[in-house]
Write an enzyme that holds these catalytic residues in place. Sequence first.
Site, PDB file in Angstrom:
ATOM      1  N   GLU A 313       0.811  -1.223   0.000  1.00  0.00           N
ATOM      2  CA  GLU A 313       0.000   0.000   0.000  1.00  0.00           C
ATOM      3  C   GLU A 313       0.842   1.270   0.000  1.00  0.00           C
ATOM      4  O   GLU A 313       0.298   2.364  -0.053  1.00  0.00           O
ATOM      5  CB  GLU A 313      -0.950   0.080   1.209  1.00  0.00           C
ATOM      6  CG  GLU A 313      -1.897  -1.068   1.379  1.00  0.00           C
ATOM      7  CD  GLU A 313      -2.769  -0.935   2.631  1.00  0.00           C
ATOM      8  OE1 GLU A 313      -2.690   0.110   3.323  1.00  0.00           O
ATOM      9  OE2 GLU A 313      -3.530  -1.874   2.919  1.00  0.00           O
ATOM     10  N   GLY A 314       2.159   1.174   0.128  1.00  0.00           N
ATOM     11  CA  GLY A 314       2.989   2.359   0.323  1.00  0.00           C
ATOM     12  C   GLY A 314       3.204   2.704   1.767  1.00  0.00           C
ATOM     13  O   GLY A 314       3.762   3.765   2.087  1.00  0.00           O
TER      14      GLY A 314
END
Length: 347
Positions: A313-314
């Site tokens: 997701e970062g």
Amino acid sequence: MKSFRIQPPDQSLRAALQTKIDNKTKPLGALGRLEALALQIGLIQGTSTPTLHAPHMLIFAGDHGIAAEGVSAYPQEVTWQMVMNFLQGGAAINVFSKQHQLQLYVVDAGVNYDFPENLPGLLSHKIAKGTQNFLHEQAMKIEAAQRCIDQGAEVVTSIFNKGCNVVGFGEMGIGNTSSASMLMSGLLNIPIDQCTGRGTGLDDERLHHKIDILTKAQQRHGALASPLELLATFGGFEIAQMVGAMLQAAEHKMIILVDGFIVSAAFLVAHAIDPNLKSYGVFCHRSQEQGHAHMMRALDVQPLLDLGMRLGEGTGAAMAYPLLASAVAFLNEMASFESAHVSEKNS
């Protein structure tokens, strides 16, 4: 496909930047890796007084045909469901992006779902509703991979034009650890079993199944001649768009926050296209996916954080961003021995 003109950072400022760092009121090297980070940011921006403007987090999302082979612990519909969770603010990346004031966008690169039009925070760059199953055929045509690179470049140029000079990358796509494993195995010539991990949480039996599927896919396609061909054969639309986005970010002299395993695989492909990319990448955290350590060794980089994370997701990039802010702050605001009238170390 767009061609990129990535210039390596001008090294003529290196000595002055290092002197500025060394003359802060501290023992030499006492701020450890923050000092190297400050030097890197200053070189990227070509200034001894760097700034971070309008930081963004981009999550590229896409579905994968290989998911039909049972290589993930979760069904494919989780991709679009998690995209909706991002857009509604409920995911870990939302929490961390809000905490650190990162502007978050989700890019639909190829999710197998029809999202309502004009959803706030969603950028629609859908190539198709997921890739083909690379066990049986190429994941995408070369032309689709080229289009992905163009689309990713377009996304980054749009935020660059808004004043952004630091961009983090995240991803969402059930099955994308399989794509990342295939890409790194092909680029680094490492056996596929050493590149393959548990992804979303596979048990031992399903991990062995995943490795078996990827081995058969590798045997089917054989040796591939170029990074673009490898990307088209095994990549995902979200990975391919990140490749273009990273190359464009480097051309714009932006700081690139590289998250974990899948984002690093995209970076590997982009780096194979243009090695000048490396100077612009800040590697944010060490993923628990076993292949990630091989990637970091191949690129000769040391991630900033090692927190046992493997969410994607970062999230690792968002967690590392405050370290960049601290590096810039000490470089710009910390007193020097001279300005503070503090005696330096005895010679």
